[in-house]
Every structure is written in C-alpha cells, then in structure tokens.
Design a protein around this motif. Sequence first.
Motif, mmCIF file in Angstrom:
data_model
loop_
_atom_site.group_PDB
_atom_site.id
_atom_site.type_symbol
_atom_site.label_atom_id
_atom_site.label_comp_id
_atom_site.label_asym_id
_atom_site.label_seq_id
_atom_site.Cartn_x
_atom_site.Cartn_y
_atom_site.Cartn_z
ATOM 1 N N MET A 119 5.763 6.063 16.258
ATOM 2 C CA MET A 119 6.036 6.070 14.812
ATOM 3 C C MET A 119 4.783 6.488 14.057
ATOM 4 S SD MET A 119 6.652 2.676 12.508
ATOM 5 C CE MET A 119 5.802 2.495 10.951
ATOM 6 N N SER A 120 4.948 7.360 13.096
ATOM 7 C CA SER A 120 3.798 7.688 12.260
ATOM 8 C C SER A 120 4.175 7.537 10.786
ATOM 9 C CB SER A 120 3.303 9.102 12.542
ATOM 10 O OG SER A 120 4.362 10.004 12.396
ATOM 11 N N VAL A 121 3.246 6.984 10.040
ATOM 12 C CA VAL A 121 3.448 6.778 8.608
ATOM 13 C C VAL A 121 2.723 7.893 7.869
ATOM 14 C CG1 VAL A 121 3.010 5.223 6.694
ATOM 15 C CG2 VAL A 121 3.609 4.300 8.907
ATOM 16 N N TYR A 122 3.421 8.538 6.927
ATOM 17 C CA TYR A 122 2.808 9.642 6.192
ATOM 18 C C TYR A 122 2.193 9.190 4.873
ATOM 19 C CZ TYR A 122 5.475 12.562 9.413
ATOM 20 O OH TYR A 122 5.993 13.147 10.538
ATOM 21 N N ALA A 123 2.908 8.358 4.151
ATOM 22 C CA ALA A 123 2.406 7.991 2.825
ATOM 23 C C ALA A 123 3.024 6.680 2.371
ATOM 24 C CB ALA A 123 2.725 9.083 1.816
ATOM 25 N N PHE A 124 2.368 6.055 1.401
ATOM 26 C CA PHE A 124 2.853 4.798 0.845
ATOM 27 C C PHE A 124 2.596 4.802 -0.659
ATOM 28 C CE2 PHE A 124 1.830 0.307 -0.276
ATOM 29 C CZ PHE A 124 3.100 -0.192 -0.116
ATOM 30 N N TYR A 125 3.590 4.415 -1.437
ATOM 31 C CA TYR A 125 3.458 4.426 -2.895
ATOM 32 C C TYR A 125 3.927 3.088 -3.459
ATOM 33 C CZ TYR A 125 3.274 9.557 -2.609
ATOM 34 O OH TYR A 125 2.947 10.856 -2.312
ATOM 35 N N ILE A 126 3.298 2.665 -4.559
ATOM 36 C CA ILE A 126 3.816 1.533 -5.333
ATOM 37 C C ILE A 126 4.027 2.023 -6.763
ATOM 38 C CG2 ILE A 126 3.424 -0.826 -6.125
ATOM 39 C CD1 ILE A 126 1.525 -1.262 -3.875
ATOM 40 N N PHE A 127 5.214 1.754 -7.306
ATOM 41 C CA PHE A 127 5.503 2.085 -8.702
ATOM 42 C C PHE A 127 5.760 0.789 -9.457
ATOM 43 C CE2 PHE A 127 6.916 5.628 -6.109
ATOM 44 C CZ PHE A 127 6.327 6.705 -6.739
ATOM 45 N N ASP A 128 5.235 0.684 -10.678
ATOM 46 C CA ASP A 128 5.471 -0.536 -11.451
ATOM 47 C C ASP A 128 6.742 -0.394 -12.283
ATOM 48 O OD1 ASP A 128 4.837 1.053 -13.556
ATOM 49 O OD2 ASP A 128 3.145 -0.148 -14.250
ATOM 50 N N ARG A 129 7.035 -1.430 -13.069
ATOM 51 C CA ARG A 129 8.300 -1.400 -13.817
ATOM 52 C C ARG A 129 8.256 -0.442 -14.995
ATOM 53 N NH1 ARG A 129 8.302 -5.525 -17.994
ATOM 54 N NH2 ARG A 129 6.186 -6.267 -18.247
ATOM 55 N N HIS A 130 7.079 0.109 -15.306
ATOM 56 C CA HIS A 130 7.010 1.123 -16.350
ATOM 57 C C HIS A 130 7.079 2.520 -15.754
ATOM 58 C CE1 HIS A 130 6.000 -2.184 -18.871
ATOM 59 N NE2 HIS A 130 4.936 -2.469 -18.142
ATOM 60 N N THR A 131 7.591 2.652 -14.556
ATOM 61 C CA THR A 131 7.787 3.910 -13.836
ATOM 62 C C THR A 131 6.472 4.596 -13.482
ATOM 63 O OG1 THR A 131 7.856 5.478 -15.671
ATOM 64 C CG2 THR A 131 9.882 4.286 -15.187
ATOM 65 N N GLU A 132 5.362 3.878 -13.567
ATOM 66 C CA GLU A 132 4.083 4.522 -13.287
ATOM 67 C C GLU A 132 3.690 4.285 -11.834
ATOM 68 O OE1 GLU A 132 -0.459 4.591 -14.996
ATOM 69 O OE2 GLU A 132 1.025 3.331 -15.975
ATOM 70 N N CYS A 133 3.081 5.298 -11.217
ATOM 71 C CA CYS A 133 2.593 5.133 -9.849
ATOM 72 C C CYS A 133 1.266 4.391 -9.916
ATOM 73 C CB CYS A 133 2.409 6.494 -9.191
ATOM 74 S SG CYS A 133 1.746 6.387 -7.527
ATOM 75 N N ILE A 134 1.205 3.144 -9.420
ATOM 76 C CA ILE A 134 -0.027 2.367 -9.528
ATOM 77 C C ILE A 134 -0.820 2.368 -8.236
ATOM 78 C CG2 ILE A 134 0.761 0.895 -11.405
ATOM 79 C CD1 ILE A 134 1.348 -1.256 -9.329
ATOM 80 N N TYR A 135 -0.240 2.864 -7.162
ATOM 81 C CA TYR A 135 -1.002 2.947 -5.920
ATOM 82 C C TYR A 135 -0.373 4.000 -5.027
ATOM 83 C CZ TYR A 135 -3.392 1.671 -1.649
ATOM 84 O OH TYR A 135 -4.162 1.710 -0.520
ATOM 85 N N SER A 136 -1.187 4.800 -4.391
ATOM 86 C CA SER A 136 -0.652 5.734 -3.397
ATOM 87 C C SER A 136 -1.699 5.943 -2.320
ATOM 88 C CB SER A 136 -0.282 7.061 -4.048
ATOM 89 O OG SER A 136 -1.433 7.806 -4.317
ATOM 90 N N LYS A 137 -1.207 6.109 -1.117
ATOM 91 C CA LYS A 137 -2.123 6.343 -0.002
ATOM 92 C C LYS A 137 -1.449 7.265 1.004
ATOM 93 C CE LYS A 137 -5.392 4.005 2.935
ATOM 94 N NZ LYS A 137 -6.551 4.761 2.457
ATOM 95 N N HIS A 138 -2.222 8.148 1.569
ATOM 96 C CA HIS A 138 -1.686 9.113 2.536
ATOM 97 C C HIS A 138 -2.404 8.963 3.865
ATOM 98 C CE1 HIS A 138 0.484 11.491 -0.517
ATOM 99 N NE2 HIS A 138 -0.422 10.935 -1.295
ATOM 100 N N TRP A 139 -1.645 9.069 4.911
ATOM 101 C CA TRP A 139 -2.233 9.117 6.251
ATOM 102 C C TRP A 139 -1.827 10.446 6.847
ATOM 103 C CZ3 TRP A 139 -0.056 4.750 4.229
ATOM 104 C CH2 TRP A 139 -0.869 3.613 4.184
ATOM 105 N N THR A 140 -2.779 11.327 7.016
ATOM 106 C CA THR A 140 -2.428 12.627 7.583
ATOM 107 C C THR A 140 -3.342 12.898 8.764
ATOM 108 O OG1 THR A 140 -3.709 13.476 5.761
ATOM 109 C CG2 THR A 140 -1.339 13.869 5.698
ATOM 110 N N ASN A 141 -2.746 13.338 9.833
ATOM 111 C CA ASN A 141 -3.560 13.749 10.970
ATOM 112 C C ASN A 141 -3.556 15.268 11.114
ATOM 113 O OD1 ASN A 141 -0.914 13.734 11.522
ATOM 114 N ND2 ASN A 141 -1.012 12.375 13.291
ATOM 115 N N GLN A 142 -3.106 15.949 10.038
ATOM 116 C CA GLN A 142 -3.038 17.403 10.134
ATOM 117 C C GLN A 142 -4.401 18.009 9.789
ATOM 118 O OE1 GLN A 142 -0.522 19.056 7.093
ATOM 119 N NE2 GLN A 142 -0.817 17.278 5.821
#
Lengths: 155, 152
Positions: A1-24
């Motif tokens: 299994m590989s994870v590409y990305a992770f995002y958190i959005f708050d209740r105001h539709t704003e992206c408050i956290y994002s992280k990417h894991w890329t081995n490319q």
Amino acid sequence: MSVYAFYIFDRHTECIYSKHWTNQQPTNGAIPAAALTSAAATRKANQAADNAKLIFGTVFSLRRMVRQLGGQDDLFLAYRTGEYKLHYYETATQLKLVMLTDTRVGNLRTVLHQIWATLYVEYVVKSPLSPIEHPKGVGVANELFEGGLESFIVG
Amino acid sequence: MQGSDVKVVFALLIINKAGGLIYNRTFAPGLQKLDSNDYLILAGTFHGIHAISRSINPAPASPPPLPGHRKTPTTGIESVESSHFRMTCFQTSTGVKFLLFTSPEQPNTDTVVRRCYEIYGDYVIKNPFYSMEMPIRVEKFDRALGGYLVRP
C-alpha cells in the motif's frame, strides 16, 4: 500500500493541512530544486492550492450526491479510479479528512478516524498555543502533529 | 434501510458524452425518490466530477509507452462507495457513462455494468429509429434490461 497525499479541510471549506508522499523522480531531473526561480516556486504553490480546491470540490459534490440518493444518514466513504483511491472521513464538527492512496487499499475510514482522534485532537485541538479556528492552516502543522502523522503513515 | 443486507441492483443511469441524462430507471426500492429534474442535475454534476477526478491524479507518472503503443488513458471515477450503496461507473470509449447503483454487498458489478452496455449496443445503437445523444425510448431495451436486472 502506498499513500500519496493527505488533506484536512475545516468547516469553512478551507484546506488547513496538506501533505504529499511521493517517491517519484522529478520528470526533468536536469534542474536541481535550488535553481527554481521564485516565479516557478509560486506557480508550484498555486498549483498545489488549486489541487486542494479541486479535491474539496469533488468531495463536497459527491457527499451531497450521496446524501441526496441514500438519505440524510448516508455517508460518503471513498471513490476509486483506475489510478488512485480517495478516502473520506468527516467528523461531527464538519472537519473533513481526505486521503489519497493507490487502488489496492481497502476501507480506510477507521484509519482516518484514528488520525483525527489520536493526532489531530491530541496535538492540535489540545495544544494551548493553537487557535480555535485555523485560517490558512495556522497551528495545525506543528512539530508533534507532523511527527506523529509521519510515523503513523510511514510506519 | 431495506436492501442493505440483500444483494440488489437499485438503478441504472446512462449519461451521454455531453453530460446529459439519456436513460434513468429504478429496478428496486432502496434509494431516495428524486424527481426527473434532480436526476438531470445529478447526471450533470457527476459528469463534471468525473472530469475533475482525472486531473487530480496523484499517482506517480507511469513509464512512457513503448514505441508503437498508445499511452493508456487515465480513467475517471470507476466506483463510489457510501454506507448505503455503491455506484459503479463504466465509461465507454465514445464517452457514454453507465452508472449502476447497487447495494454495497453486490459482487461483480463491473461485469453487470458491461452486460448493460452490451444490451445498450444491441437494442439502442442498432435501432435505426434511435437518434444519438437523445433520451432512450426503446421498448425492447427496457424489456431486455428488465429481464436481466429485475429479480423475479
């Protein structure tokens, strides 16, 4: 299994956290990262922000579609394309956690719940330095949360 | 909810390449009742989401195709899972999308949706009175689909 990305959005539709894991590898390996001009860096940042907005829009519409068809208590869980799979978890406070993985992954709802309960609540919500709301992601990406997430995902 | 513990096909939607709904039929109760306008909106929305889902592909780029081979096209959404149903989407090479709504336990949904495509090819496309991209009103198609998807 590989994870590409992770995002958190708050209740105001704003992206408050994002992280990417890329081995490319970078596609044009000739240019080292340090040689990126500020314009290219801005473009890259804009592209990442646009991507987060697209993901939010997709998740928002699918969630609405699922509620419309399955009733108010129906929950949108995941969608899959030929290339990747998107997992979704929403807390009671309308915090939305999104994870992009490869397609051979089963249901990750419990995993996302665990990230929320053991990392977000512990290190962000209970942090005395963190504001209640997180405009532009202020206070989310602290050291403990980053470290916890990294060890949780990478293992 | 009725149908959550039985394997059952709820509905089939066919969306043309422009995002318009051209066929809509419910086979078993289980989904909320929507009026035809809501179904049209739903089809258009899904058409858009499907296109977006192709552009947010985070997977590492696949190696370039061998000379003489075409690059494999990126597929959009193939299935959506919710706690009450699963939606399987099959896009034909001409851009027509088949959306099959089933219970989450239903196995082999991609085979079922491909069989629906075959029935569509046999009774709709081969019908000389059917005009392309227009809503499907073909009695034989209805009957064949009913014979395949409705439980006795």
